[in-house]
Design a protein around this motif. Structure first.
Motif, PDB file in Angstrom:
ATOM      1  N   HIS A  29       1.329  -0.838  -0.484  1.00 41.30           N
ATOM      2  CA  HIS A  29       0.002  -0.122  -0.290  1.00 41.30           C
ATOM      3  C   HIS A  29       0.880   1.478  -0.046  1.00 41.30           C
ATOM      4  O   HIS A  29       0.347   2.150  -0.991  1.00 41.30           O
ATOM      5  CB  HIS A  29      -0.815  -0.216   1.050  1.00 41.30           C
ATOM      6  N   MET A 186      -4.955  -3.496  -6.747  1.00 41.11           N
ATOM      7  CA  MET A 186      -4.257  -2.553  -6.302  1.00 41.11           C
ATOM      8  C   MET A 186      -4.204  -0.916  -5.982  1.00 41.11           C
ATOM      9  O   MET A 186      -4.554  -0.242  -5.412  1.00 41.11           O
ATOM     10  CB  MET A 186      -3.193  -3.043  -5.390  1.00 41.11           C
ATOM     11  N   LEU A 190      -6.553   1.509  -4.855  1.00 39.67           N
ATOM     12  CA  LEU A 190      -6.016   2.952  -3.905  1.00 39.67           C
ATOM     13  C   LEU A 190      -6.134   3.902  -3.965  1.00 39.67           C
ATOM     14  O   LEU A 190      -6.574   4.671  -3.163  1.00 39.67           O
ATOM     15  CB  LEU A 190      -4.748   2.222  -3.323  1.00 39.67           C
TER      16      LEU A 190
END
Length: 199
Positions: A29, A186, A190
């Motif tokens: 992340h 991802m 995000l």
């Protein structure tokens, strides 16, 4: 980092897929966040861009309650930025070792934290496997992307497998499928989350 609305059934499905790391607030992340922010403020001159990036990353680490994997990734990015400012180019192994030392210096009890151990063992395995992977990388861009996605996922799994077997007494045979299906999504997820925060 809020997971309160995720049902236990969904968590169990991610665990069965060997993709729990996608739900966990991790270095993945932080890396995606770094890339997104870097793209948004690319017009700013250095060192202002670097300073702003580090402020944003440490703010994110604070919001994520300073989880071991987030602190590890943020420390590595910070050390890398400081090294660049000093016109030095540290190796990945050096960055990993110094970040682990600083983390344990601040919180020695992390040595017994499962998240800390799994985070560092996964990244250490990736660092060890990167050079052998580079020796056989494909020339084509998309093949190279898939090659590293598989290679890094396998390396990370090799790193965490001993700990997972000792502590959880289980290992998912589907970890590669989970990584290949979910990790490429991802940045989109995000990015959408960050846009949602600003709306």
């Amino acid at each position: 980092g809020e997971r309160g609305l995720i049902s236990s059934k969904v968590k169990a499905q991610f665990r069965q897929l060997g993709a729990s790391h996608v739900l966990a607030i991790s270095g993945l992340h932080v890396g995606v966040l770094y890339a997104l922010l870097n793209g948004l403020i690319f017009l700013l001159p250095q060192p202002y861009r670097r300073i702003l990036l580090l402020i944003c990353l440490w703010t994110y680490a604070y919001v994520a309650a300073f989880s071991p994997s987030v602190v590890r990734a943020t420390l590595i990015f910070s050390l890398y930025a400081l090294a660049l400012s000093a016109r030095r180019m540290p190796s990945k192994a050096q960055l990993l070792a110094v970040s682990a030392f600083l983390s344990l210096l601040i919180q020695p009890q992390l040595l017994f934290d499962i998240g800390f151990l799994m985070s560092y063992s996964a990244v250490a395995a990736i660092v060890i496997c990167l050079e052998p992977l580079r020796a056989f990388e494909p020339k084509h861009k998309w093949l190279r992307y898939g090659y590293y996605l598989v290679g890094v996922s396998v390396a990370a799994q090799l790193g965490v497998t001993p700990i997972a077997l000792v502590i959880f007494k289980t290992l998912s045979p589907w970890f590669l499928v989970g990584s290949l299906a979910l990790v490429p999504l991802m940045p989109l997820v995000l990015g959408a989350g960050l846009l949602g925060l600003t709306s």
